[in-house]
Design an enzyme around this catalytic site. Sequence first.
Site, PDB file in Angstrom:
ATOM      1  N   GLU A  46     -53.832  75.911 -37.078  1.00 39.83           N
ATOM      2  CA  GLU A  46     -52.161  75.805 -36.999  1.00 39.83           C
ATOM      3  C   GLU A  46     -51.764  76.309 -35.818  1.00 39.83           C
ATOM      4  O   GLU A  46     -51.401  77.656 -36.192  1.00 39.83           O
ATOM      5  CB  GLU A  46     -51.681  75.594 -38.137  1.00 39.83           C
ATOM      6  CG  GLU A  46     -52.121  74.787 -39.127  1.00 39.83           C
ATOM      7  CD  GLU A  46     -51.687  75.031 -40.830  1.00 39.83           C
ATOM      8  OE1 GLU A  46     -50.547  75.768 -40.847  1.00 39.83           O
ATOM      9  OE2 GLU A  46     -52.249  74.813 -41.859  1.00 39.83           O
ATOM     10  N   ASP A  57     -40.157  81.152 -42.688  1.00 35.57           N
ATOM     11  CA  ASP A  57     -40.998  81.938 -42.390  1.00 35.57           C
ATOM     12  C   ASP A  57     -40.717  83.450 -42.762  1.00 35.57           C
ATOM     13  O   ASP A  57     -39.486  83.666 -42.359  1.00 35.57           O
ATOM     14  CB  ASP A  57     -41.510  82.079 -40.822  1.00 35.57           C
ATOM     15  CG  ASP A  57     -42.220  80.783 -40.630  1.00 35.57           C
ATOM     16  OD1 ASP A  57     -43.183  80.533 -41.365  1.00 35.57           O
ATOM     17  OD2 ASP A  57     -42.048  80.105 -39.595  1.00 35.57           O
TER      18      ASP A  57
END
Length: 249
Positions: A46, A57
């Site tokens: 990814e 994140d």
Amino acid sequence: MNRIDQLFQNKQKDILSIYFPAGYPKLGDTLPTLQMLQDKGVDLVEIGIPFSDPLADGPVIQSAAKQALDNGMSLQLLFNQLRDARKSITMPLILMGYWNTVYKFGVDAFLDECKKTGIDGVILPDLPLEEYTEDYQSKFEAAGVHNVLLVTPQTTDKRLSIIEKAASGFLYMVSSAATTGGALQASKEREEYFRKIAALEIPSLIGFGIHDKASFQHAASFSNGAIIGTAFIKALEKGQANEFIGSLS
């Protein structure tokens, strides 16, 4: 056949997916890192599209994304870097990022570039499912690009049924309601959630909190495999990426 479909057709267990942001640690590192990961036997990668406000994140990925942006990385530059990637890279490639970047680039232009560069799927956590199915799903399907959808422990059974019908490629099984970079904590409730998702007909990979061989093996015992991001980025930063990937086997 899409390379993601080929992967899950040929390998049902212990699939290792690695995440890293494009243009990190240095602007020109995207392709060399991909080649190293393929040479080390990683199944799926990814590639992060760096974004200034990556809400899902944790601090490590946020810092890496900022570094990549400071390096000059952009979505167009990423596509330029990937233009010749398929001359040597045969593993499935996914672009992971935020909808604002894709929308600003232009959805049609984005999918066209995905086709040209051999991108097999995307992960866009903040693209609303209803907006995707109504306005964009047919375009993604026509381009042969999987839109990998996320599920969490908070996903209701009703919502899960809707996601399963719209999903393609595999489900990204978020291990917990937290940002990336934490540790995977075993619990009865979490394992019941893992088993429920694994029982679906579509394959699944577990992400968030997978950071070493032990946590990878634990997650993979409940799914088709697992995704490692933060721990790999830390290794990249230290110049120890090769050794880290080797430690997982």
